[in-house]
Design a protein around this motif. Structure first.
Motif, PDB file in Angstrom:
ATOM      1  N   THR A 233       0.838  -1.202   0.000  1.00  0.00           N
ATOM      2  CA  THR A 233       0.000   0.000   0.000  1.00  0.00           C
ATOM      3  C   THR A 233       0.872   1.250   0.000  1.00  0.00           C
ATOM      4  N   GLY A 234       0.219   2.396  -0.149  1.00  0.00           N
ATOM      5  CA  GLY A 234       0.930   3.674  -0.047  1.00  0.00           C
ATOM      6  C   GLY A 234       1.824   3.946  -1.235  1.00  0.00           C
ATOM      7  N   TYR A 235       3.130   4.039  -0.977  1.00  0.00           N
ATOM      8  CA  TYR A 235       4.117   4.393  -1.998  1.00  0.00           C
ATOM      9  C   TYR A 235       5.043   3.201  -2.197  1.00  0.00           C
ATOM     10  N   LEU A 236       4.959   2.573  -3.346  1.00  0.00           N
ATOM     11  CA  LEU A 236       5.738   1.365  -3.597  1.00  0.00           C
ATOM     12  C   LEU A 236       7.216   1.699  -3.791  1.00  0.00           C
ATOM     13  N   PRO A 237       8.109   0.751  -3.509  1.00  0.00           N
ATOM     14  CA  PRO A 237       9.534   0.992  -3.750  1.00  0.00           C
ATOM     15  C   PRO A 237       9.803   1.377  -5.198  1.00  0.00           C
ATOM     16  N   HIS A 238      10.672   2.360  -5.374  1.00  0.00           N
ATOM     17  CA  HIS A 238      11.142   2.820  -6.691  1.00  0.00           C
ATOM     18  C   HIS A 238      10.073   3.598  -7.469  1.00  0.00           C
ATOM     19  N   ALA A 239       8.922   3.912  -6.825  1.00  0.00           N
ATOM     20  CA  ALA A 239       7.858   4.607  -7.542  1.00  0.00           C
ATOM     21  C   ALA A 239       8.185   6.067  -7.818  1.00  0.00           C
ATOM     22  N   LEU A 240       9.229   6.614  -7.187  1.00  0.00           N
ATOM     23  CA  LEU A 240       9.578   8.018  -7.382  1.00  0.00           C
ATOM     24  C   LEU A 240      10.615   8.213  -8.479  1.00  0.00           C
ATOM     25  N   GLY A 241      10.969   7.144  -9.153  1.00  0.00           N
ATOM     26  CA  GLY A 241      11.985   7.250 -10.189  1.00  0.00           C
ATOM     27  C   GLY A 241      11.465   7.896 -11.465  1.00  0.00           C
ATOM     28  N   ASP A 242      12.253   8.803 -12.031  1.00  0.00           N
ATOM     29  CA  ASP A 242      11.964   9.367 -13.355  1.00  0.00           C
ATOM     30  C   ASP A 242      13.303   9.508 -14.076  1.00  0.00           C
ATOM     31  N   PRO A 243      13.692   8.507 -14.878  1.00  0.00           N
ATOM     32  CA  PRO A 243      12.842   7.410 -15.346  1.00  0.00           C
ATOM     33  C   PRO A 243      12.640   6.321 -14.296  1.00  0.00           C
ATOM     34  N   LEU A 244      11.527   5.627 -14.435  1.00  0.00           N
ATOM     35  CA  LEU A 244      11.224   4.507 -13.571  1.00  0.00           C
ATOM     36  C   LEU A 244      12.181   3.362 -13.880  1.00  0.00           C
ATOM     37  N   ASP A 245      12.828   2.842 -12.843  1.00  0.00           N
ATOM     38  CA  ASP A 245      13.688   1.661 -13.018  1.00  0.00           C
ATOM     39  C   ASP A 245      12.778   0.439 -12.970  1.00  0.00           C
ATOM     40  N   LEU A 246      12.383  -0.013 -14.137  1.00  0.00           N
ATOM     41  CA  LEU A 246      11.376  -1.067 -14.210  1.00  0.00           C
ATOM     42  C   LEU A 246      11.899  -2.383 -13.654  1.00  0.00           C
ATOM     43  N   PHE A 249      11.588  -2.077  -9.927  1.00  0.00           N
ATOM     44  CA  PHE A 249      10.157  -2.050  -9.625  1.00  0.00           C
ATOM     45  C   PHE A 249       9.595  -3.472  -9.667  1.00  0.00           C
ATOM     46  N   LEU A 250       9.960  -4.210 -10.708  1.00  0.00           N
ATOM     47  CA  LEU A 250       9.511  -5.599 -10.823  1.00  0.00           C
ATOM     48  C   LEU A 250      10.107  -6.479  -9.728  1.00  0.00           C
ATOM     49  N   ASP A 251      11.366  -6.242  -9.379  1.00  0.00           N
ATOM     50  CA  ASP A 251      11.987  -7.022  -8.310  1.00  0.00           C
ATOM     51  C   ASP A 251      11.225  -6.852  -6.999  1.00  0.00           C
ATOM     52  N   ALA A 252      10.817  -5.618  -6.712  1.00  0.00           N
ATOM     53  CA  ALA A 252      10.086  -5.366  -5.473  1.00  0.00           C
ATOM     54  C   ALA A 252       8.743  -6.081  -5.474  1.00  0.00           C
ATOM     55  N   ILE A 253       8.074  -6.066  -6.606  1.00  0.00           N
ATOM     56  CA  ILE A 253       6.745  -6.686  -6.678  1.00  0.00           C
ATOM     57  C   ILE A 253       6.854  -8.205  -6.643  1.00  0.00           C
ATOM     58  N   THR A 254       7.765  -8.762  -7.439  1.00  0.00           N
ATOM     59  CA  THR A 254       7.878 -10.225  -7.473  1.00  0.00           C
ATOM     60  C   THR A 254       8.494 -10.774  -6.194  1.00  0.00           C
ATOM     61  N   GLY A 255       9.078  -9.909  -5.369  1.00  0.00           N
ATOM     62  CA  GLY A 255       9.575 -10.338  -4.071  1.00  0.00           C
ATOM     63  C   GLY A 255       8.486 -10.525  -3.032  1.00  0.00           C
ATOM     64  N   LEU A 256       7.255 -10.155  -3.357  1.00  0.00           N
ATOM     65  CA  LEU A 256       6.129 -10.315  -2.436  1.00  0.00           C
ATOM     66  C   LEU A 256       5.571 -11.738  -2.527  1.00  0.00           C
ATOM     67  N   ALA A 257       4.985 -12.168  -1.437  1.00  0.00           N
ATOM     68  CA  ALA A 257       4.298 -13.465  -1.444  1.00  0.00           C
ATOM     69  C   ALA A 257       2.918 -13.303  -2.060  1.00  0.00           C
ATOM     70  N   PRO A 258       2.533 -14.167  -2.996  1.00  0.00           N
ATOM     71  CA  PRO A 258       1.160 -14.114  -3.509  1.00  0.00           C
ATOM     72  C   PRO A 258       0.175 -14.549  -2.422  1.00  0.00           C
ATOM     73  N   ILE A 259      -0.956 -13.883  -2.379  1.00  0.00           N
ATOM     74  CA  ILE A 259      -1.991 -14.229  -1.398  1.00  0.00           C
ATOM     75  C   ILE A 259      -2.835 -15.391  -1.909  1.00  0.00           C
ATOM     76  N   PHE A 260      -3.022 -15.453  -3.216  1.00  0.00           N
ATOM     77  CA  PHE A 260      -3.737 -16.566  -3.828  1.00  0.00           C
ATOM     78  C   PHE A 260      -3.271 -16.714  -5.264  1.00  0.00           C
TER      79      PHE A 260
END
Length: 449
Positions: A233-246, A249-260
């Motif tokens: 929630t809130g402000y995701l890691p690397h969301a303030l990048g311009d340019p966005l380091d995709l 950004f993907l590493d942070a998201i795929t590092g999360l546990a899926p809920i289902f």
């Protein structure tokens, strides 16, 4: 997706449609409540939310969304959608529109029609930022298989501290959807929207009541989000990048546990304690690997204030009263669809990091535009933000991209900027004498019509 990470396919959802015209859409969450008690209605029953969805499906041209015999929404032929939320609120999603005036005209007509259908069933569609009269222990869950999995996850991760259940069942918002035209445009809009989200939140704070009583904060909705899961929630890691380091950004998201995960289109449990990245590399242990549907499911369990997909979904603002919702898409359109406004707005919050944004948003939940930032009240920057948005919108009018009448949609936030008095302060003042013991009057004043 196979047994190895395929970043190109994962990243595709963040690339949008190159060269797309800048359209605007909204998603408006409405409570479905008893007009006399203000308490949210359950899914089933003669006056339940399912009955309302079935009535909509009979009256509007389109297709009902049905899963395992339960109606969960409706898609109209022109692209408008009515979808059942986890806690049995409804979310109206507009078709994307060319310009704010066309959007507001269409949405107001649709909401009036939906409100009339609800009235036929002796129901009211409630505006605002939360369901203020739902008592402690009151739950109205939709028949969606992912709901118990999500509730179990929040309990396992956070125990009794979790407010995940409340985010799923008690709070409402008006979300704006905007386009980006290429990667550079995406990154500039994404960064600016994140930076100014605390200012936007301060202008719209509107939830000082919880379970029938005033709280000590102006946005209990933001307080609820803060207690869900800071990783999602809130402000995701690397969301303030311009340019966005995709990649990051993907590493942070795929590092999360899926809920289902999804099996045959239905939400199913996932082996606990492992990240999505682990499952991409090693599989689920049954010979299968994550699918694109699983990737979409993971993304659906992220609730940042700025949700990046093929569009930008702007989610920070508390839901306003039924007459004032156009101020939200008008503000965001003025800020992000004009290059000069976008740069000036970002400059208001220059050198602000993620931790500072988190702290400021928490302060906004307590005090709204009176929150302190850099030793001064936030109100001054809020006023600057409204001015910047209006100037941006005015330039769009001159360029023929917007109708001049769209400028009037900003009047509610102009009033907040001028007085420093947000909607929550007005509601808190009126609550003891007018609403505390009279939910019928509250509903009458705040229902869509």
């Amino acid at each position: 997706m196979g047994g190895r990470r395929r970043e190109g396919r994962l990243a595709g959802v963040f690339r949008g449609a190159r060269g797309r015209v800048e359209l605007v859409g909204v998603e408006i969450e409405v409570g479905v409540v008893d007009p006399r008690t203000g308490v949210s209605r359950p899914y089933a029953g003669e006056r339940g939310v399912a009955a309302l969805l079935e009535l909509i499906a009979r009256r509007w041209p389109g297709t009902a969304v049905v899963e395992e015999g339960s109606i969960l929404g409706f898609r109209r032929d022109d692209g408008a959608e009515i979808m059942l939320e986890s806690g049995c609120a409804l979310e109206y999603g507009s078709p994307p529109a060319v310009g704010l005036v066309a959007l507001v005209r269409r949405v107001r007509a649709d909401l009036a029609d939906l409100a009339a259908l609800a009235h036929e069933l002796d129901l009211a569609l409630l505006s605002g930022a939360l369901l203020p009269y739902d008592p402690s222990g009151h739950r109205t869950w939709a028949p969606k298989p992912q709901i118990p999995l999500m509730l179990d996850f929040f309990r396992a991760e956070f125990g009794t501290r979790s407010t995940g259940w409340a985010a799923m069942s008690r709070i409402l918002s008006v979300q704006t959807t905007l386009d980006y035209t290429d990667t550079a445009d995406r990154d500039a809009k994404h960064r600016t929207a994140n930076l100014v989200s605390p200012l936007v939140a301060a202008l719209f704070v509107n939830s000082p009541v919880w379970e029938g009583a005033l709280t000590e904060r102006l946005s209990h909705r933001l307080h609820v989000w803060a207690g869900v899961d800071a990783r999602r929630t809130g402000y995701l890691p690397h969301a303030l990048g311009d340019p966005l380091d995709l990649d990051k950004f993907l590493d942070a998201i795929t590092g999360l546990a899926p809920i289902f995960r999804k099996i045959a289109g239905k939400a199913a449990p996932v082996p606990p304690g492992r990240s999505f990245r682990y499952f991409l590399d090693h599989g689920y242990g049954d010979g299968s690997y994550p699918t694109e549907e699983d990737w979409t499911a993971l993304l659906s369990t992220l609730w940042p204030f700025v949700r990046l997909r093929r569009t930008l979904e702007l989610r920070v603002a508390d839901g306003p009263g039924h007459a004032d919702w156009p101020a939200i898409p008008a503000l965001w359109t003025g800020l992000l669809y004009d290059e000069a406004s976008r740069a000036e707005a970002a400059d208001l919050m220059r050198d602000t990091g993620r931790a500072e944004l988190d702290a400021l948003t928490a302060a906004v939940a307590e005090a709204g535009p009176a929150a302190s930032f850099g030793g001064t009240p936030l109100r001054t920057r809020c006023a600057d933000l409204v001015r910047i948005a209006k100037e941006g919108l005015a330039r769009q009018v001159v360029q023929g991209l917007e109708d001049e009448r769209a400028l009037a949609f900003l009047e509610p936030v102009e009033a907040v900027a001028a007085t420093g008095v947000p909607p929550a302060a007005r509601l808190a003042e009126a609550w003891p004498a007018r609403y505390a013991h009279d939910p019928a009057t509250y509903v009458a004043d705040h229902r869509y019509r």
